[in-house]
Design a protein around this motif. Structure first.
Motif, PDB file in Angstrom:
ATOM      1  N   ASP A  70      -6.848   0.692  -4.814  1.00  0.00           N
ATOM      2  CA  ASP A  70      -6.278   0.213  -3.541  1.00  0.00           C
ATOM      3  C   ASP A  70      -5.587   1.330  -2.759  1.00  0.00           C
ATOM      4  O   ASP A  70      -4.453   1.180  -2.288  1.00  0.00           O
ATOM      5  CB  ASP A  70      -5.283  -0.924  -3.797  1.00  0.00           C
ATOM      6  CG  ASP A  70      -5.955  -2.179  -4.313  1.00  0.00           C
ATOM      7  OD1 ASP A  70      -7.123  -2.404  -3.959  1.00  0.00           O
ATOM      8  OD2 ASP A  70      -5.318  -2.930  -5.079  1.00  0.00           O
ATOM      9  N   SER A  75       5.800  -0.923 -11.625  1.00  0.00           N
ATOM     10  CA  SER A  75       5.333  -2.072 -10.853  1.00  0.00           C
ATOM     11  C   SER A  75       6.432  -2.532  -9.909  1.00  0.00           C
ATOM     12  O   SER A  75       7.623  -2.294 -10.142  1.00  0.00           O
ATOM     13  CB  SER A  75       4.911  -3.221 -11.778  1.00  0.00           C
ATOM     14  OG  SER A  75       5.974  -3.601 -12.628  1.00  0.00           O
ATOM     15  N   HIS A 112       2.194  -7.748  -5.046  1.00  0.00           N
ATOM     16  CA  HIS A 112       2.661  -6.918  -6.155  1.00  0.00           C
ATOM     17  C   HIS A 112       1.787  -5.678  -6.249  1.00  0.00           C
ATOM     18  O   HIS A 112       0.651  -5.660  -5.757  1.00  0.00           O
ATOM     19  CB  HIS A 112       2.638  -7.689  -7.477  1.00  0.00           C
ATOM     20  CG  HIS A 112       1.271  -7.906  -8.041  1.00  0.00           C
ATOM     21  ND1 HIS A 112       0.426  -8.899  -7.588  1.00  0.00           N
ATOM     22  CD2 HIS A 112       0.584  -7.248  -9.008  1.00  0.00           C
ATOM     23  CE1 HIS A 112      -0.705  -8.853  -8.253  1.00  0.00           C
ATOM     24  NE2 HIS A 112      -0.642  -7.862  -9.119  1.00  0.00           N
ATOM     25  N   SER A 113       2.325  -4.632  -6.859  1.00  0.00           N
ATOM     26  CA  SER A 113       1.584  -3.378  -6.968  1.00  0.00           C
ATOM     27  C   SER A 113       1.956  -2.662  -8.258  1.00  0.00           C
ATOM     28  O   SER A 113       3.030  -2.885  -8.823  1.00  0.00           O
ATOM     29  CB  SER A 113       1.888  -2.467  -5.770  1.00  0.00           C
ATOM     30  OG  SER A 113       3.245  -2.046  -5.794  1.00  0.00           O
ATOM     31  N   GLU A 114       1.040  -1.788  -8.692  1.00  0.00           N
ATOM     32  CA  GLU A 114       1.283  -0.917  -9.844  1.00  0.00           C
ATOM     33  C   GLU A 114       0.863   0.502  -9.487  1.00  0.00           C
ATOM     34  O   GLU A 114      -0.098   0.708  -8.742  1.00  0.00           O
ATOM     35  CB  GLU A 114       0.477  -1.375 -11.059  1.00  0.00           C
ATOM     36  CG  GLU A 114       1.050  -2.548 -11.818  1.00  0.00           C
ATOM     37  CD  GLU A 114       0.331  -2.757 -13.147  1.00  0.00           C
ATOM     38  OE1 GLU A 114       0.880  -2.365 -14.188  1.00  0.00           O
ATOM     39  OE2 GLU A 114      -0.787  -3.297 -13.126  1.00  0.00           O
ATOM     40  N   ASP A 115       1.572   1.474 -10.026  1.00  0.00           N
ATOM     41  CA  ASP A 115       1.217   2.869  -9.782  1.00  0.00           C
ATOM     42  C   ASP A 115       1.967   3.733 -10.789  1.00  0.00           C
ATOM     43  O   ASP A 115       2.972   3.302 -11.374  1.00  0.00           O
ATOM     44  CB  ASP A 115       1.601   3.283  -8.353  1.00  0.00           C
ATOM     45  CG  ASP A 115       0.860   4.533  -7.891  1.00  0.00           C
ATOM     46  OD1 ASP A 115      -0.112   4.383  -7.131  1.00  0.00           O
ATOM     47  OD2 ASP A 115       1.244   5.643  -8.303  1.00  0.00           O
ATOM     48  N   THR A 141       4.677   2.495  -5.556  1.00  0.00           N
ATOM     49  CA  THR A 141       4.558   1.030  -5.586  1.00  0.00           C
ATOM     50  C   THR A 141       5.148   0.417  -4.323  1.00  0.00           C
ATOM     51  O   THR A 141       4.620  -0.576  -3.804  1.00  0.00           O
ATOM     52  CB  THR A 141       5.258   0.435  -6.824  1.00  0.00           C
ATOM     53  OG1 THR A 141       6.664   0.700  -6.775  1.00  0.00           O
ATOM     54  CG2 THR A 141       4.670   0.990  -8.110  1.00  0.00           C
ATOM     55  N   ARG A 196       2.766   1.085  -1.438  1.00  0.00           N
ATOM     56  CA  ARG A 196       1.618   0.175  -1.523  1.00  0.00           C
ATOM     57  C   ARG A 196       1.967  -1.207  -0.964  1.00  0.00           C
ATOM     58  O   ARG A 196       1.174  -1.818  -0.244  1.00  0.00           O
ATOM     59  CB  ARG A 196       1.156   0.049  -2.980  1.00  0.00           C
ATOM     60  CG  ARG A 196       0.434   1.278  -3.518  1.00  0.00           C
ATOM     61  CD  ARG A 196       0.105   1.106  -4.999  1.00  0.00           C
ATOM     62  NE  ARG A 196      -0.588   2.261  -5.546  1.00  0.00           N
ATOM     63  CZ  ARG A 196      -1.896   2.454  -5.494  1.00  0.00           C
ATOM     64  NH1 ARG A 196      -2.668   1.544  -4.904  1.00  0.00           N
ATOM     65  NH2 ARG A 196      -2.450   3.526  -6.027  1.00  0.00           N
ATOM     66  N   LEU A 197       3.141  -1.706  -1.311  1.00  0.00           N
ATOM     67  CA  LEU A 197       3.564  -3.004  -0.780  1.00  0.00           C
ATOM     68  C   LEU A 197       3.688  -2.949   0.740  1.00  0.00           C
ATOM     69  O   LEU A 197       3.255  -3.870   1.444  1.00  0.00           O
ATOM     70  CB  LEU A 197       4.902  -3.416  -1.394  1.00  0.00           C
ATOM     71  CG  LEU A 197       4.926  -3.715  -2.894  1.00  0.00           C
ATOM     72  CD1 LEU A 197       6.355  -3.994  -3.350  1.00  0.00           C
ATOM     73  CD2 LEU A 197       4.031  -4.900  -3.229  1.00  0.00           C
ATOM     74  N   GLU A 221       0.084  -2.779   2.239  1.00  0.00           N
ATOM     75  CA  GLU A 221      -0.654  -4.039   2.146  1.00  0.00           C
ATOM     76  C   GLU A 221      -0.077  -5.074   3.110  1.00  0.00           C
ATOM     77  O   GLU A 221      -0.821  -5.804   3.776  1.00  0.00           O
ATOM     78  CB  GLU A 221      -0.614  -4.568   0.713  1.00  0.00           C
ATOM     79  CG  GLU A 221      -1.461  -5.815   0.515  1.00  0.00           C
ATOM     80  CD  GLU A 221      -1.567  -6.255  -0.935  1.00  0.00           C
ATOM     81  OE1 GLU A 221      -2.269  -7.258  -1.191  1.00  0.00           O
ATOM     82  OE2 GLU A 221      -0.951  -5.608  -1.809  1.00  0.00           O
TER      83      GLU A 221
END
Length: 467
Positions: free
Chosen positions: A44, A145, A156-159, A165, A168-169, A172
């Protein structure tokens, strides 16, 4: 990514197959100018890029992007945005994992406090959901996360990087048109100033972390009007700023999305009279159960085929849909009639309910159909949580004349709460005991009298029921 791993344990070296976290360099080119290389996880990436540019102040809305292309094979992101980048960019090394980079250190938006009040239950629920969704961490570890929501996670996100993270939030949410104003941000990592500043730009009300904030993060959160929460555990956390952002009034910490169900359909044959109506704790037995469930759940339902006997209880009363089919039919009726997606069920003669154990059981409701605790004697299905995903299996069993609750187990996704896990809350497993005979009832009454003599008090039942 699979890799050969050698495990050394108790003097033995063994080879095993296992996954390791992936580290992916992404060259970011904006308006033809190489801006940075982002070190991140390889999924992503459009969200990561959009969020990075948003929180650096280079874009503020989707329309600011004229093009956004990711070439995964070459590790490159090419972005065209409206306007021009500043001629001179001064990079700042941050405290992000592996040392992060920022060109414009985000400045928090000053405000007096959170825009709304949130409940402790929301924090616990979101943190539990985040842990359940952390697939990368559960698979091979080495990942952070984060997530946002109100009473349920919406993103939610992970990295590999904790600041990634948040980017990413932000990305998105921007690309999907989701507002994060007034939301709760939950994160697995340490809370630093950069994280607080980014959260402030997104309009976040509460930041909750599994670990600690830094001293500068606390000062910045105070300035930004953000409630800062650390060390979130199953039923506890620490508050560092804006305590007024959390509503601690009685009953506010109720478990959302779950209905408490009391089963009052037994014949009480060994007792000789309706045990639900026997005196207990300043009222009737069933009143004590009702009061305790009301402290935990926003809705309580009584399953009974004789509602006229329980008019004193101010709750909905529903009958069995499959009469004469025992406790399974009672659970089915309560679950069918619940206004929530899950129910926690107890029998009307269980005098030693443990609120912390009940909340722990309820905290696993999003990962399965049935949360089933165990004692040394086996399953305890009359002190369990059932999601509506159990209804088809229940109806199949009931239509085929199967009365035993355990008959549904092969057809539902079960999360067992082991005896050792239960013992962490209730070492004596008293939660699962019930009162079936006059002698057991007399023993309970004597124990109540001893407690009262020792200074313990039971609440006035009428006052509690009218409250």
């Amino acid at each position: 990514m699979a890799s050969k791993i050698y495990s050394f344990n108790k003097g033995m070296l063994e080879q095993e197959e296992g996954g390791v976290v992936e580290e992916y360099p992404l060259q970011l080119v904006v308006n033809g100018r190489e801006l940075a290389t982002l070190i991140a996880s390889p999924h992503d990436l459009r969200f990561l890029v959009a969020g990075f540019l948003r929180l650096q102040g280079f874009v503020s809305k989707v329309e600011d992007f004229q093009a956004l292309a990711i070439c995964q094979d070459f590790g490159a992101a090419s972005v065209t945005i409206k306007g021009e980048l500043p001629e001179r960019l001064k990079p700042v090394l941050t405290s992000g994992c592996g040392t992060g980079i920022s060109f414009n250190m985000p400045k928090p938006v000053e405000k007096k406090g959170p825009s709304r009040v949130h409940s402790p239950a929301s924090i616990f629920t979101l943190m539990n959901q985040l842990a359940q969704k952390a697939e990368g961490y559960k698979s091979h570890g080495g990942m952070h996360s984060a997530g946002v929501g109100d009473t349920e996670l919406i993103l939610h996100s992970e990295d590999i990087g904790r600041h990634n993270t948040i980017d990413r939030l932000a990305g998105e949410a921007l690309l999907k048109g989701i507002s994060l104003e007034g939301k709760i941000l939950v994160t697995s990592g340490r809370v630093s100033t950069e994280l607080v500043a980014k959260a402030s730009l997104l309009g976040i009300d509460v930041i909750a972390s599994r670990t600690s904030p830094t001293d500068m993060a606390i000062r910045m959160a105070e300035q930004a009007g953000i409630t800062l929460v650390g060390y979130v555990r199953a039923m506890s956390f620490k508050l560092y700023t804006h305590v007024d952002g959390i509503d601690f009034r009685a009953g506010d910490g109720k478990v959302q999305g779950v209905t408490g169900v009391i089963l009052a359909g037994g014949a009480s044959s060994r007792m000789g009279s309706n045990k639900a109506l026997l005196p207990h704790k300043g009222g009737r037995f069933i009143e004590s159960i009702y009061r305790e469930l009301c402290e935990i759940f926003p809705e309580v339902i009584l399953v009974t085929n004789t509602p006229e006997q329980y008019q004193f209880l101010p709750c909905r009363k529903v009958p069995d849909l499959y009469e004469g089919m025992g406790a399974l039919a009672g659970i089915h009726a309560g679950l069918s009639q619940s206004s929530n997606p899950a129910v926690f069920t107890v029998a009307c003669d269980m005098p030693h309910l443990n609120p912390e154990l009940i909340r722990h059981i309820a905290s696993h409701r999003h990962s399965c159909d049935l949360v089933l605790p165990m004692s040394p004697h086996g399953y305890e299905p009359l002190h369990a949580l059932y999601n509506k995903g159990c209804l088809p299996a229940m109806e199949s069993s009931l239509k085929n004349g199967k009365r035993r609750i355990v008959s549904i187990l092969p057809r539902v996704n079960v999360r067992e709460i082991s005896p050792s896990e239960v013992a962490g809350f209730d070492p004596g497993f008293d939660s699962f005991s019930n009162i079936n005979t006059p002698q057991e009832y007399y023993d309970l009454r004597n124990a109540d009298k001893e407690k009262t003599a020792a200074g313990g008090q039971f609440p006035d039942a009428a006052a509690k029921l009218q409250a």
